[in-house]
Design a protein around this motif. Sequence first.
Motif, PDB file in Angstrom:
ATOM      1  N   MET A 192      -7.444   2.844  -4.542  1.00  0.00           N
ATOM      2  CA  MET A 192      -8.373   3.005  -3.440  1.00  0.00           C
ATOM      3  C   MET A 192      -9.210   4.253  -3.672  1.00  0.00           C
ATOM      4  SD  MET A 192      -7.636   3.070   0.667  1.00  0.00           S
ATOM      5  CE  MET A 192      -6.479   4.453   0.572  1.00  0.00           C
ATOM      6  N   LEU A 193     -10.538   4.109  -3.551  1.00  0.00           N
ATOM      7  CA  LEU A 193     -11.468   5.219  -3.688  1.00  0.00           C
ATOM      8  C   LEU A 193     -11.931   5.662  -2.305  1.00  0.00           C
ATOM      9  CD1 LEU A 193     -13.786   3.958  -6.584  1.00  0.00           C
ATOM     10  CD2 LEU A 193     -11.779   5.421  -6.756  1.00  0.00           C
ATOM     11  N   LEU A 194     -11.790   6.943  -2.014  1.00  0.00           N
ATOM     12  CA  LEU A 194     -12.208   7.489  -0.737  1.00  0.00           C
ATOM     13  C   LEU A 194     -13.353   8.464  -0.972  1.00  0.00           C
ATOM     14  CD1 LEU A 194      -8.694   8.139   0.867  1.00  0.00           C
ATOM     15  CD2 LEU A 194     -10.230   6.197   1.253  1.00  0.00           C
ATOM     16  N   GLY A 195     -14.423   8.320  -0.213  1.00  0.00           N
ATOM     17  CA  GLY A 195     -15.648   9.044  -0.514  1.00  0.00           C
ATOM     18  C   GLY A 195     -15.900  10.281   0.294  1.00  0.00           C
ATOM     19  N   ASN A 196     -14.854  10.962   0.728  1.00  0.00           N
ATOM     20  CA  ASN A 196     -15.029  12.232   1.432  1.00  0.00           C
ATOM     21  C   ASN A 196     -15.833  12.043   2.722  1.00  0.00           C
ATOM     22  OD1 ASN A 196     -14.640  15.006   1.749  1.00  0.00           O
ATOM     23  ND2 ASN A 196     -16.580  15.524   0.788  1.00  0.00           N
ATOM     24  N   THR A 197     -15.445  11.038   3.511  1.00  0.00           N
ATOM     25  CA  THR A 197     -16.081  10.797   4.807  1.00  0.00           C
ATOM     26  C   THR A 197     -15.154  11.265   5.918  1.00  0.00           C
ATOM     27  OG1 THR A 197     -15.127   8.592   5.120  1.00  0.00           O
ATOM     28  CG2 THR A 197     -17.165   8.734   3.831  1.00  0.00           C
ATOM     29  N   PRO A 198     -15.684  11.479   7.131  1.00  0.00           N
ATOM     30  CA  PRO A 198     -14.843  11.943   8.245  1.00  0.00           C
ATOM     31  C   PRO A 198     -13.766  10.960   8.665  1.00  0.00           C
ATOM     32  CG  PRO A 198     -17.171  12.349   8.701  1.00  0.00           C
ATOM     33  CD  PRO A 198     -17.115  11.471   7.484  1.00  0.00           C
ATOM     34  N   ILE A 199     -13.883   9.713   8.225  1.00  0.00           N
ATOM     35  CA  ILE A 199     -12.910   8.713   8.681  1.00  0.00           C
ATOM     36  C   ILE A 199     -11.953   8.277   7.557  1.00  0.00           C
ATOM     37  CG2 ILE A 199     -14.220   7.849  10.636  1.00  0.00           C
ATOM     38  CD1 ILE A 199     -14.335   6.065   7.321  1.00  0.00           C
ATOM     39  N   ASP A 200     -11.932   9.004   6.447  1.00  0.00           N
ATOM     40  CA  ASP A 200     -11.038   8.659   5.329  1.00  0.00           C
ATOM     41  C   ASP A 200      -9.592   8.511   5.782  1.00  0.00           C
ATOM     42  OD1 ASP A 200     -13.087   8.586   3.553  1.00  0.00           O
ATOM     43  OD2 ASP A 200     -12.565  10.409   2.487  1.00  0.00           O
ATOM     44  N   GLU A 201      -9.126   9.482   6.569  1.00  0.00           N
ATOM     45  CA  GLU A 201      -7.714   9.504   6.945  1.00  0.00           C
ATOM     46  C   GLU A 201      -7.336   8.287   7.776  1.00  0.00           C
ATOM     47  OE1 GLU A 201      -4.511  12.381   9.321  1.00  0.00           O
ATOM     48  OE2 GLU A 201      -6.541  13.100   8.874  1.00  0.00           O
ATOM     49  N   ALA A 202      -8.200   7.929   8.730  1.00  0.00           N
ATOM     50  CA  ALA A 202      -7.908   6.775   9.579  1.00  0.00           C
ATOM     51  C   ALA A 202      -7.929   5.484   8.768  1.00  0.00           C
ATOM     52  CB  ALA A 202      -8.925   6.705  10.719  1.00  0.00           C
ATOM     53  N   PHE A 203      -8.943   5.323   7.913  1.00  0.00           N
ATOM     54  CA  PHE A 203      -9.026   4.115   7.084  1.00  0.00           C
ATOM     55  C   PHE A 203      -7.819   4.021   6.166  1.00  0.00           C
ATOM     56  CE2 PHE A 203     -10.295   1.571   3.452  1.00  0.00           C
ATOM     57  CZ  PHE A 203     -11.039   0.547   4.003  1.00  0.00           C
ATOM     58  N   ALA A 204      -7.450   5.136   5.539  1.00  0.00           N
ATOM     59  CA  ALA A 204      -6.323   5.143   4.607  1.00  0.00           C
ATOM     60  C   ALA A 204      -5.018   4.807   5.318  1.00  0.00           C
ATOM     61  CB  ALA A 204      -6.216   6.499   3.923  1.00  0.00           C
ATOM     62  N   LYS A 205      -4.872   5.224   6.574  1.00  0.00           N
ATOM     63  CA  LYS A 205      -3.649   4.909   7.320  1.00  0.00           C
ATOM     64  C   LYS A 205      -3.503   3.406   7.504  1.00  0.00           C
ATOM     65  CE  LYS A 205      -1.203   5.900  11.651  1.00  0.00           C
ATOM     66  NZ  LYS A 205      -1.235   6.644  12.945  1.00  0.00           N
ATOM     67  N   GLY A 206      -4.584   2.741   7.900  1.00  0.00           N
ATOM     68  CA  GLY A 206      -4.540   1.291   8.039  1.00  0.00           C
ATOM     69  C   GLY A 206      -4.357   0.599   6.703  1.00  0.00           C
ATOM     70  N   ALA A 207      -5.010   1.125   5.658  1.00  0.00           N
ATOM     71  CA  ALA A 207      -4.888   0.546   4.323  1.00  0.00           C
ATOM     72  C   ALA A 207      -3.449   0.627   3.828  1.00  0.00           C
ATOM     73  CB  ALA A 207      -5.827   1.259   3.363  1.00  0.00           C
ATOM     74  N   GLN A 208      -2.812   1.779   4.019  1.00  0.00           N
ATOM     75  CA  GLN A 208      -1.430   1.945   3.578  1.00  0.00           C
ATOM     76  C   GLN A 208      -0.498   1.027   4.359  1.00  0.00           C
ATOM     77  OE1 GLN A 208      -0.448   3.472   1.007  1.00  0.00           O
ATOM     78  NE2 GLN A 208      -1.950   5.061   0.534  1.00  0.00           N
ATOM     79  N   ALA A 209      -0.798   0.799   5.634  1.00  0.00           N
ATOM     80  CA  ALA A 209       0.027  -0.111   6.438  1.00  0.00           C
ATOM     81  C   ALA A 209      -0.034  -1.530   5.883  1.00  0.00           C
ATOM     82  CB  ALA A 209      -0.436  -0.086   7.893  1.00  0.00           C
ATOM     83  N   ALA A 210      -1.232  -1.955   5.459  1.00  0.00           N
ATOM     84  CA  ALA A 210      -1.365  -3.288   4.863  1.00  0.00           C
ATOM     85  C   ALA A 210      -0.624  -3.360   3.540  1.00  0.00           C
ATOM     86  CB  ALA A 210      -2.843  -3.618   4.663  1.00  0.00           C
ATOM     87  N   CYS A 211      -0.717  -2.304   2.749  1.00  0.00           N
ATOM     88  CA  CYS A 211      -0.040  -2.283   1.456  1.00  0.00           C
ATOM     89  C   CYS A 211       1.471  -2.357   1.634  1.00  0.00           C
ATOM     90  CB  CYS A 211      -0.436  -1.013   0.703  1.00  0.00           C
ATOM     91  SG  CYS A 211       0.108  -0.994  -1.015  1.00  0.00           S
ATOM     92  N   THR A 212       1.984  -1.600   2.608  1.00  0.00           N
ATOM     93  CA  THR A 212       3.427  -1.619   2.874  1.00  0.00           C
ATOM     94  C   THR A 212       3.889  -2.990   3.333  1.00  0.00           C
ATOM     95  OG1 THR A 212       3.400   0.724   3.478  1.00  0.00           O
ATOM     96  CG2 THR A 212       5.256  -0.580   4.262  1.00  0.00           C
ATOM     97  N   ARG A 213       3.071  -3.636   4.142  1.00  0.00           N
ATOM     98  CA  ARG A 213       3.457  -4.920   4.720  1.00  0.00           C
ATOM     99  C   ARG A 213       3.354  -6.075   3.737  1.00  0.00           C
ATOM    100  NH1 ARG A 213       1.975  -7.019  10.749  1.00  0.00           N
ATOM    101  NH2 ARG A 213       2.878  -9.102  10.583  1.00  0.00           N
ATOM    102  N   PHE A 214       2.330  -6.056   2.887  1.00  0.00           N
ATOM    103  CA  PHE A 214       2.044  -7.226   2.066  1.00  0.00           C
ATOM    104  C   PHE A 214       2.287  -7.065   0.573  1.00  0.00           C
ATOM    105  CE2 PHE A 214      -1.079  -7.790   5.651  1.00  0.00           C
ATOM    106  CZ  PHE A 214      -0.385  -8.831   6.258  1.00  0.00           C
ATOM    107  N   SER A 215       2.256  -5.832   0.071  1.00  0.00           N
ATOM    108  CA  SER A 215       2.255  -5.656  -1.372  1.00  0.00           C
ATOM    109  C   SER A 215       3.640  -5.793  -1.966  1.00  0.00           C
ATOM    110  CB  SER A 215       1.675  -4.286  -1.741  1.00  0.00           C
ATOM    111  OG  SER A 215       1.710  -4.121  -3.130  1.00  0.00           O
ATOM    112  N   SER A 216       3.673  -6.363  -3.161  1.00  0.00           N
ATOM    113  CA  SER A 216       4.931  -6.480  -3.899  1.00  0.00           C
ATOM    114  C   SER A 216       4.827  -5.842  -5.276  1.00  0.00           C
ATOM    115  CB  SER A 216       5.314  -7.963  -4.059  1.00  0.00           C
ATOM    116  OG  SER A 216       4.305  -8.666  -4.756  1.00  0.00           O
ATOM    117  N   PHE A 217       3.706  -5.069  -5.519  1.00  0.00           N
ATOM    118  CA  PHE A 217       3.538  -4.545  -6.877  1.00  0.00           C
ATOM    119  C   PHE A 217       4.393  -3.316  -7.134  1.00  0.00           C
ATOM    120  CE2 PHE A 217       0.225  -2.205  -4.613  1.00  0.00           C
ATOM    121  CZ  PHE A 217       0.398  -0.926  -5.099  1.00  0.00           C
TER     122      PHE A 217
END
Length: 272
Positions: free
Chosen positions: A1-26
Motif C-alpha cells: 500500500m502506497l500512502l501519499g502523505n495526506t491528512p487522511i492516511d491514518e484513517a484510510f490505513a486503519k480500514g485497509a488493515q481491517a480488510a487485510c486482517t479479515r480477508f487476506s491469507s498471504f
Amino acid sequence: MLLGNTPIDEAFAKGAQAACTRFSSFNQEGTLPAFQFADELLTNPLHIADLLTQSRNMRWVALMDYANAAIFTELVRNSERHLLALGSHMFVSSDSAVLPQRHVWTTASPAYSAGGLLASLLTQSQHDFSIVENFLEQTAVDKAMSDSSLAGFSSFRLAEQPAMHLYCAGVSPLEASQRIGWKASENWQPVLSRGDESSIDQDKTIMDAAVEHPRFDNWIEATGFAVVATALSMGMQQASCSNRAFVHRSNQRNSNHQGLSGKHFVSFVIDV
C-alpha cells in the motif's frame, strides 16, 4: 500500500488493515505492508517509477491527493502496469449539499467494483452519499439484476440503456440520476415488481443475516476497507453492467463527521 502523505492516511490505513486482517491469507499476521512516499512524486518521481519497474506479480493499493494522482497515473501508464480501479472520493464541507459524500470510480470491470460493499458500510452510519461506477468492460455472463440486490436499496434499470443500473435509498430514481449528473429520464424501471415485495423482504433478511459488515468510526476508514477488500477479490455486487450508481439519503441528519468533512483524495488499485 502506497500512502501519499495526506491528512487522511491514518484513517484510510486503519480500514485497509481491517480488510487485510479479515480477508487476506498471504501471511499469518494479516498485515498490509505500507510505504509512505511523502512528496516524492512531486520532487523525485523517478524513485516511484523505479518501484513500479522493479515490482513484479504484486497488487498495489495507493492513496494520494489530486496533484500526486495526476503524476502517478502517468507513471502507471508509462510503465505498462495494469490499472484496475481509479477512485475519486470527497466530502463536501457545505451543510447545504444534498449528497455531501461522493465517490466516483472507473474500473476495468465489475470484478473490481467496491461500490456495493462501500454502500453497505456507509448506510450503517446513516450517511447521505452517492457512489458512481463506470466499468470499461462488462462481465461476460449476463446475470439477473435481482441476484445483485442490496439490502435497503431499490434496484432500477434504464429502459433505453439496460446496462445502466441504479440503486436508490430514500430518493426517487429521477432525482437520484439528476444528483449524480446522469441524464434525467422517466424511464427507470424497477427490476422486481410490487408483487415480489415479499420475496424481496425475504431475500434482504437472508442477506442481512449472512453478511455481517464491520462498523467504522468514519467514512474514510470504510472507504479504505472497501478498496482493499476489492483488491483482495472480496468485493460484492458484481452485476453485468457498464454503469452503476448507489444513491442514499437518510431521514436522519448525521452532522458528526469526525472532522473529516471537506476531505478529498484519489485511490488506485493496480497490478504491477
